[in-house]
Motif scaffolding. Structure first.
Motif, PDB file in Angstrom:
ATOM      1  N   ILE A 182     -26.570  -8.216   7.842  1.00  0.00           N
ATOM      2  CA  ILE A 182     -27.274  -8.215   6.558  1.00  0.00           C
ATOM      3  C   ILE A 182     -26.387  -7.549   5.511  1.00  0.00           C
ATOM      4  O   ILE A 182     -25.814  -6.481   5.761  1.00  0.00           O
ATOM      5  CB  ILE A 182     -28.614  -7.476   6.685  1.00  0.00           C
ATOM      6  CG1 ILE A 182     -29.539  -8.248   7.637  1.00  0.00           C
ATOM      7  CG2 ILE A 182     -29.288  -7.274   5.320  1.00  0.00           C
ATOM      8  CD1 ILE A 182     -30.791  -7.493   8.029  1.00  0.00           C
ATOM      9  N   ASP A 237     -29.945 -11.922   3.507  1.00  0.00           N
ATOM     10  CA  ASP A 237     -30.737 -12.047   4.739  1.00  0.00           C
ATOM     11  C   ASP A 237     -31.633 -10.815   4.957  1.00  0.00           C
ATOM     12  O   ASP A 237     -31.391  -9.747   4.402  1.00  0.00           O
ATOM     13  CB  ASP A 237     -29.865 -12.341   5.951  1.00  0.00           C
ATOM     14  CG  ASP A 237     -29.279 -13.751   5.925  1.00  0.00           C
ATOM     15  OD1 ASP A 237     -29.821 -14.611   5.200  1.00  0.00           O
ATOM     16  OD2 ASP A 237     -28.275 -14.002   6.622  1.00  0.00           O
ATOM     17  N   THR A 238     -32.672 -11.013   5.792  1.00  0.00           N
ATOM     18  CA  THR A 238     -33.747 -10.008   5.859  1.00  0.00           C
ATOM     19  C   THR A 238     -34.007  -9.436   7.239  1.00  0.00           C
ATOM     20  O   THR A 238     -34.676  -8.403   7.351  1.00  0.00           O
ATOM     21  CB  THR A 238     -35.078 -10.636   5.390  1.00  0.00           C
ATOM     22  OG1 THR A 238     -35.503 -11.636   6.336  1.00  0.00           O
ATOM     23  CG2 THR A 238     -34.955 -11.238   4.003  1.00  0.00           C
ATOM     24  N   ALA A 286     -37.846  -6.403   7.621  1.00  0.00           N
ATOM     25  CA  ALA A 286     -37.596  -6.605   6.197  1.00  0.00           C
ATOM     26  C   ALA A 286     -38.004  -5.387   5.378  1.00  0.00           C
ATOM     27  O   ALA A 286     -37.367  -5.062   4.367  1.00  0.00           O
ATOM     28  CB  ALA A 286     -38.329  -7.846   5.706  1.00  0.00           C
ATOM     29  N   LEU A 319     -35.569  -3.613   2.824  1.00  0.00           N
ATOM     30  CA  LEU A 319     -35.960  -3.402   1.430  1.00  0.00           C
ATOM     31  C   LEU A 319     -35.867  -1.926   1.055  1.00  0.00           C
ATOM     32  O   LEU A 319     -35.354  -1.578  -0.017  1.00  0.00           O
ATOM     33  CB  LEU A 319     -37.366  -3.933   1.188  1.00  0.00           C
ATOM     34  CG  LEU A 319     -37.950  -3.694  -0.211  1.00  0.00           C
ATOM     35  CD1 LEU A 319     -37.077  -4.319  -1.290  1.00  0.00           C
ATOM     36  CD2 LEU A 319     -39.387  -4.222  -0.299  1.00  0.00           C
ATOM     37  N   LEU A 377     -32.530 -11.164  -3.810  1.00  0.00           N
ATOM     38  CA  LEU A 377     -32.447 -11.541  -2.392  1.00  0.00           C
ATOM     39  C   LEU A 377     -31.966 -12.970  -2.296  1.00  0.00           C
ATOM     40  O   LEU A 377     -32.380 -13.835  -3.078  1.00  0.00           O
ATOM     41  CB  LEU A 377     -33.821 -11.421  -1.728  1.00  0.00           C
ATOM     42  CG  LEU A 377     -33.941 -12.000  -0.315  1.00  0.00           C
ATOM     43  CD1 LEU A 377     -33.136 -11.179   0.690  1.00  0.00           C
ATOM     44  CD2 LEU A 377     -35.411 -12.098   0.115  1.00  0.00           C
ATOM     45  N   THR A 397     -30.848 -15.863   1.102  1.00  0.00           N
ATOM     46  CA  THR A 397     -30.749 -16.065   2.549  1.00  0.00           C
ATOM     47  C   THR A 397     -29.751 -17.181   2.823  1.00  0.00           C
ATOM     48  O   THR A 397     -29.651 -18.138   2.056  1.00  0.00           O
ATOM     49  CB  THR A 397     -32.121 -16.394   3.175  1.00  0.00           C
ATOM     50  OG1 THR A 397     -32.802 -17.399   2.402  1.00  0.00           O
ATOM     51  CG2 THR A 397     -32.991 -15.149   3.208  1.00  0.00           C
ATOM     52  N   GLY A 416     -38.403 -12.692   6.607  1.00  0.00           N
ATOM     53  CA  GLY A 416     -38.820 -11.394   6.095  1.00  0.00           C
ATOM     54  C   GLY A 416     -38.834 -11.414   4.584  1.00  0.00           C
ATOM     55  O   GLY A 416     -39.165 -10.420   3.936  1.00  0.00           O
ATOM     56  N   ALA A 417     -38.523 -12.581   4.012  1.00  0.00           N
ATOM     57  CA  ALA A 417     -38.395 -12.686   2.556  1.00  0.00           C
ATOM     58  C   ALA A 417     -39.701 -12.401   1.836  1.00  0.00           C
ATOM     59  O   ALA A 417     -39.697 -11.944   0.686  1.00  0.00           O
ATOM     60  CB  ALA A 417     -37.866 -14.068   2.176  1.00  0.00           C
ATOM     61  N   PHE A 475     -40.158  -9.065   0.117  1.00  0.00           N
ATOM     62  CA  PHE A 475     -39.449  -8.809  -1.131  1.00  0.00           C
ATOM     63  C   PHE A 475     -40.198  -9.342  -2.355  1.00  0.00           C
ATOM     64  O   PHE A 475     -39.760  -9.124  -3.484  1.00  0.00           O
ATOM     65  CB  PHE A 475     -38.047  -9.415  -1.066  1.00  0.00           C
ATOM     66  CG  PHE A 475     -37.087  -8.654  -0.206  1.00  0.00           C
ATOM     67  CD1 PHE A 475     -36.070  -7.893  -0.769  1.00  0.00           C
ATOM     68  CD2 PHE A 475     -37.195  -8.694   1.184  1.00  0.00           C
ATOM     69  CE1 PHE A 475     -35.177  -7.190   0.031  1.00  0.00           C
ATOM     70  CE2 PHE A 475     -36.312  -7.997   1.996  1.00  0.00           C
ATOM     71  CZ  PHE A 475     -35.302  -7.241   1.413  1.00  0.00           C
ATOM     72  N   TYR A 483     -35.844 -13.923  -5.475  1.00  0.00           N
ATOM     73  CA  TYR A 483     -35.355 -14.615  -4.288  1.00  0.00           C
ATOM     74  C   TYR A 483     -34.737 -15.943  -4.700  1.00  0.00           C
ATOM     75  O   TYR A 483     -35.408 -16.817  -5.246  1.00  0.00           O
ATOM     76  CB  TYR A 483     -36.511 -14.812  -3.312  1.00  0.00           C
ATOM     77  CG  TYR A 483     -36.200 -15.515  -2.020  1.00  0.00           C
ATOM     78  CD1 TYR A 483     -34.934 -15.475  -1.431  1.00  0.00           C
ATOM     79  CD2 TYR A 483     -37.202 -16.226  -1.346  1.00  0.00           C
ATOM     80  CE1 TYR A 483     -34.675 -16.117  -0.233  1.00  0.00           C
ATOM     81  CE2 TYR A 483     -36.963 -16.865  -0.142  1.00  0.00           C
ATOM     82  CZ  TYR A 483     -35.688 -16.808   0.409  1.00  0.00           C
ATOM     83  OH  TYR A 483     -35.445 -17.450   1.599  1.00  0.00           O
TER      84      TYR A 483
END
Length: 308
Positions: free
Chosen positions: A48, A61-62, A69, A73, A87, A89, A99-100, A103, A109
């Motif tokens: 990450i 990535d999370t 996540a 965070l 964020l 991915t 895990g987004a 956020f 994102y």
């Protein structure tokens, strides 16, 4: 559930897996204001990234699930110290993107359009599949929902973090349709997602008839381009951070896999026989690599591409 999200009950190799827990306490600064939370060799834990500029910080990535996540965070928020959070991915697979949702309302994102399509059409099926593994994986996915990006870009996007430009670049179909690399030009750093790993055979999510988006031929072409770009530091999706050899090792392996598969395909051998011969040969050449079960998937993919 729409047909395109359906997946077999156990398409991934079935084996007991350790808890895929992200540990932020071992984060390594590989360039000024650029940290990697390493996966420590744990399956289903990605490397990450936390990349800083004067005005903002980008997380790459999370980890899989809510608790992982939340740790990422919290770590990124501490690093940011009031700077804006973004964020991204590298692709839609669960350990990278599932895990987004944590956020939301905390970070913007961003993903490429092909990855956004994968999240919309395939994420629910992968969520169901991974929950079916039970144990720690299912526990970490409790309450998780497929994320929805805030910003979708077409092909490429330059993100100005303040004194540092980060390039998000869709590579085209390879490991998935929506693969995205993350380049930090001033540091010579490249995040590859699962286009590259160290210490293991390339992961081919080839699960016909449910998911056949991986392409060995196009993946090899992507790796040729990435090698030509000459990144100094390469952060693979899984495994140790390294130099350009990370990319050349994967490219050379994909070429081996293609050539050995197609040579036997031309001889009219059956696919099972091809897979057995190619696996034995490549394991002999790379005896220390993990993920031997992915060789057969790669052979199946390349046999289909040869025929097609």
């Amino acid at each position: 559930m729409p047909q395109e999200t359906l997946l077999p009950d156990e398409p991934l190799p079935h084996r007991a897996l350790p808890d895929p827990a992200v540990r932020t306490d071992g984060a390594e600064e590989i360039a000024p204001d650029l940290l990697v939370i390493p996966n420590r060799g744990v399956p289903l834990v990605p490397n990450i990234g936390v990349i800083g500029g004067t005005r903002a910080v980008l997380v790459v990535d999370t980890g899989i699930g809510t608790a992982n996540a939340e740790q990422v965070l919290a770590f990124a928020t501490e690093v940011a110290k009031g700077r804006r959070l973004y964020l991204t991915t590298t692709h839609f697979h669960p350990e990278h993107a599932f895990g987004a949702h944590v956020f939301a309302d905390e970070a913007t994102y961003l993903v490429n359009r092909a990855q956004a399509d994968d999240l919309r059409t395939k994420a629910a099926g992968y969520l169901e599949m991974f929950r079916g593994f039970g144990g720690d994986i299912a526990r970490r996915l409790e309450g998780v929902r497929p994320p929805t990006p805030d910003v979708v870009h077409d092909g490429g996007h330059e993100l100005d973090l303040g004194g540092r430009i980060v390039r998000l670049r869709a590579t085209g179909q390879g490991h998935t349709k929506g693969d995205q690399i993350v380049e930090v030009p001033d540091a010579g750093v490249l995040f590859t997602g699962d286009l590259a790993e160290t210490g293991q055979f390339a992961i081919f999510p080839w699960f016909p008839p449910y998911d056949t988006d991986v392409s060995g031929v196009r993946w090899l072409a992507v790796m040729d381009r990435l090698v030509a770009d000459r990144a100094r530091v390469v952060v693979p999706g899984h495994g140790d951070v390294g130099g350009p050899e990370v990319l050349t090792d994967v490219r050379d392996y994909l070429r081996e896999l293609r050539d050995e598969t197609w040579r036997r395909r031309d001889s009219a051998m059956g696919e099972d026989e091809i897979a057995a011969e190619v696996a034995a040969l490549l394991i002999e050449r790379h005896p220390q690599w993990a993920g031997r079960e992915w060789i057969e998937r790669g052979v199946g993919c390349l046999c289909a591409e040869h025929t097609g």
